[in-house]
Design a protein around this motif. Structure first.
Motif, PDB file in Angstrom:
ATOM      1  N   TRP A  15       0.888  -1.148   0.105  1.00 23.16           N
ATOM      2  CA  TRP A  15       0.020  -0.047   0.035  1.00 23.16           C
ATOM      3  C   TRP A  15       0.640   1.155   0.165  1.00 23.16           C
ATOM      4  N   THR A  16       1.796   1.344   0.959  1.00 21.13           N
ATOM      5  CA  THR A  16       3.158   2.402   0.400  1.00 21.13           C
ATOM      6  C   THR A  16       3.329   2.290  -0.701  1.00 21.13           C
ATOM      7  N   HIS A  17       3.955   1.010  -0.845  1.00 16.21           N
ATOM      8  CA  HIS A  17       4.164   1.223  -2.785  1.00 16.21           C
ATOM      9  C   HIS A  17       3.524   2.581  -3.699  1.00 16.21           C
ATOM     10  N   LEU A  18       2.055   1.943  -3.314  1.00 15.26           N
ATOM     11  CA  LEU A  18       1.120   2.119  -4.596  1.00 15.26           C
ATOM     12  C   LEU A  18       0.326   3.699  -3.998  1.00 15.26           C
ATOM     13  N   GLY A  19       1.009   4.145  -2.988  1.00 15.01           N
ATOM     14  CA  GLY A  19       0.539   5.959  -2.725  1.00 15.01           C
ATOM     15  C   GLY A  19       2.056   6.903  -3.285  1.00 15.01           C
ATOM     16  N   ARG A  56      -3.530 -13.350   9.963  1.00 22.33           N
ATOM     17  CA  ARG A  56      -5.317 -12.408   9.313  1.00 22.33           C
ATOM     18  C   ARG A  56      -5.920 -13.775   9.212  1.00 22.33           C
ATOM     19  N   ALA A  57      -7.131 -13.671   9.312  1.00 23.34           N
ATOM     20  CA  ALA A  57      -8.183 -14.882   8.831  1.00 23.34           C
ATOM     21  C   ALA A  57      -8.301 -14.889   7.175  1.00 23.34           C
ATOM     22  N   PRO A  58      -8.156 -16.741   7.188  1.00 28.39           N
ATOM     23  CA  PRO A  58      -8.099 -16.655   5.241  1.00 28.39           C
ATOM     24  C   PRO A  58      -8.906 -15.648   4.350  1.00 28.39           C
ATOM     25  N   GLN A  59      -9.800 -15.162   4.955  1.00 29.78           N
ATOM     26  CA  GLN A  59     -10.721 -14.275   4.053  1.00 29.78           C
ATOM     27  C   GLN A  59     -10.352 -13.189   3.612  1.00 29.78           C
ATOM     28  N   ARG A  60      -9.257 -12.827   5.233  1.00 30.44           N
ATOM     29  CA  ARG A  60      -9.181 -11.305   5.130  1.00 30.44           C
ATOM     30  C   ARG A  60      -8.389 -11.376   3.542  1.00 30.44           C
ATOM     31  N   GLN A  61      -6.979 -12.464   3.788  1.00 31.12           N
ATOM     32  CA  GLN A  61      -5.758 -12.727   3.719  1.00 31.12           C
ATOM     33  C   GLN A  61      -6.800 -12.843   1.737  1.00 31.12           C
ATOM     34  N   ALA A  62      -7.697 -13.033   1.771  1.00 31.53           N
ATOM     35  CA  ALA A  62      -7.646 -13.364   0.288  1.00 31.53           C
ATOM     36  C   ALA A  62      -8.082 -12.312  -0.614  1.00 31.53           C
ATOM     37  N   TYR A  63      -8.871 -11.155   0.327  1.00 25.49           N
ATOM     38  CA  TYR A  63      -9.438 -10.262  -0.428  1.00 25.49           C
ATOM     39  C   TYR A  63      -8.463  -9.000  -0.280  1.00 25.49           C
ATOM     40  N   ARG A  64      -7.836  -8.901   0.682  1.00 30.79           N
ATOM     41  CA  ARG A  64      -5.823  -8.101  -0.111  1.00 30.79           C
ATOM     42  C   ARG A  64      -5.765  -8.327  -1.227  1.00 30.79           C
ATOM     43  N   LEU A  65      -5.775 -10.045  -1.256  1.00 29.76           N
ATOM     44  CA  LEU A  65      -4.812 -10.051  -2.927  1.00 29.76           C
ATOM     45  C   LEU A  65      -5.987  -9.028  -3.772  1.00 29.76           C
ATOM     46  N   VAL A  66      -7.281  -9.464  -3.846  1.00 29.53           N
ATOM     47  CA  VAL A  66      -7.922  -8.611  -4.818  1.00 29.53           C
ATOM     48  C   VAL A  66      -8.010  -7.439  -4.481  1.00 29.53           C
ATOM     49  N   GLU A  67      -7.958  -6.265  -4.157  1.00 27.22           N
ATOM     50  CA  GLU A  67      -8.310  -5.258  -3.731  1.00 27.22           C
ATOM     51  C   GLU A  67      -6.100  -4.817  -3.724  1.00 27.22           C
ATOM     52  N   LEU A  68      -5.431  -4.754  -3.935  1.00 28.34           N
ATOM     53  CA  LEU A  68      -4.708  -4.781  -4.548  1.00 28.34           C
ATOM     54  C   LEU A  68      -4.115  -5.053  -5.671  1.00 28.34           C
ATOM     55  N   ARG A  69      -4.718  -6.064  -6.581  1.00 31.85           N
ATOM     56  CA  ARG A  69      -4.338  -6.087  -8.258  1.00 31.85           C
ATOM     57  C   ARG A  69      -6.185  -5.667  -8.257  1.00 31.85           C
ATOM     58  N   TRP A 185      -4.932   7.146   6.884  1.00 32.64           N
ATOM     59  CA  TRP A 185      -4.476   6.355   6.946  1.00 32.64           C
ATOM     60  C   TRP A 185      -4.746   5.363   5.428  1.00 32.64           C
ATOM     61  N   GLY A 186      -3.579   5.159   5.161  1.00 34.97           N
ATOM     62  CA  GLY A 186      -3.654   4.273   3.197  1.00 34.97           C
ATOM     63  C   GLY A 186      -3.496   5.255   1.876  1.00 34.97           C
ATOM     64  N   GLN A 187      -3.429   4.655   1.510  1.00 35.28           N
ATOM     65  CA  GLN A 187      -3.194   5.188   0.306  1.00 35.28           C
ATOM     66  C   GLN A 187      -3.649   5.521  -0.593  1.00 35.28           C
ATOM     67  N   ASP A 188      -5.254   5.441  -0.188  1.00 34.30           N
ATOM     68  CA  ASP A 188      -6.596   5.738  -0.953  1.00 34.30           C
ATOM     69  C   ASP A 188      -7.555   6.940   0.161  1.00 34.30           C
ATOM     70  N   ARG A 189      -6.653   7.150   0.628  1.00 33.92           N
ATOM     71  CA  ARG A 189      -7.090   9.083   1.077  1.00 33.92           C
ATOM     72  C   ARG A 189      -6.115   9.631   0.625  1.00 33.92           C
ATOM     73  N   LEU A 190      -5.505   9.347  -0.649  1.00 30.95           N
ATOM     74  CA  LEU A 190      -4.638  10.745  -0.666  1.00 30.95           C
ATOM     75  C   LEU A 190      -5.380  11.407  -1.011  1.00 30.95           C
ATOM     76  N   ASP A 191      -6.899  11.779  -1.709  1.00 32.88           N
ATOM     77  CA  ASP A 191      -6.909  12.769  -2.193  1.00 32.88           C
ATOM     78  C   ASP A 191      -7.373  13.660  -0.114  1.00 32.88           C
TER      79      ASP A 191
END
Length: 200
Positions: A15-19, A56-69, A185-191
């Motif tokens: 997330w640091t990299h993306l922002g 972290r729970a498996p569903q959180r780990q899986a969703y993280r990959l979706v959000e990163l893509r 918090w988060g690169q999605d808050r840069l706006d």
């Protein structure tokens, strides 16, 4: 009067990299100053209710990959969502960024932090390896002696100090941008960061 942003991050966060590039651009656009503050999230998570990725729970780990893509595609930032060298210890890289800030200035440290992120998330390089860090210094046109500076007690103390500052400021995730005590918090808050820097 220019505004100041304290930038709390770890160079191995996707997330640091993306922002990172957008954040650097915002600083330039608004003439803001920056405190480059790599921190140890291994210390921050336990006091802030966070969990390291493997716990972290498996569903959180899986969703993280979706959000990163999703974000990588949206932002047009190259990203291997499951890079070869991750998770990886960011301690030495963090201290190297700090040593750079201490001796070469925040602009050089900001540039090196971006190179560290690209090394992990775009280039499949091992950020814990000394030869990788030496190569990144050379590519940035920085002195090789910074590796020695990064191994000094002063760099270690600054790393510990920044981590405690982050905890005291209420920071719990990476990246976090703090302006006048207000956390974004988060690169999605840069706006929101951009609006704050513009005086909104």
């Amino acid at each position: 009067m220019s505004m100041h942003v304290d930038y709390y991050f770890t160079p191995v966060s996707p997330w640091t990299h993306l922002g990172h590039a957008r954040f650097a651009q915002l600083l330039q656009q608004h003439g803001a100053t920056v405190g480059v503050r790599p921190v140890d999230y291994g210390r921050i998570f336990p006091v802030s209710g966070g969990l390291p990725l493997p716990k972290r729970a498996p569903q959180r780990q899986a969703y993280r990959l979706v959000e990163l893509r999703r974000f990588a595609d949206h932002l047009g930032v190259p990203l291997n969502v499951q890079p070869k060298h991750f998770p990886v210890d960011a301690g030495t890289a963090s201290r190297l960024i700090i040593a750079t800030a201490q001796t070469q200035g925040n602009a050089a440290a900001l540039d090196l932090a971006g190179r560290c992120g690209r090394a992990v998330w775009e280039q499949e390089r091992d950020l814990a390896a000394a030869d990788t860090l030496q190569a990144l210094l050379a590519e940035a046109g920085l002195p090789a002696t910074l590796m020695e500076t990064a191994a000094t007690p002063a760099a270690a103390e600054a790393f510990d100090g920044f981590t405690q500052q982050a905890i005291d400021a209420g920071v719990f995730g990476a990246p976090s941008y703090v302006i006048d005590g207000e956390i974004f918090w988060g690169q999605d808050r840069l706006d929101f960061v951009a609006r704050r820097l513009a005086g909104g």
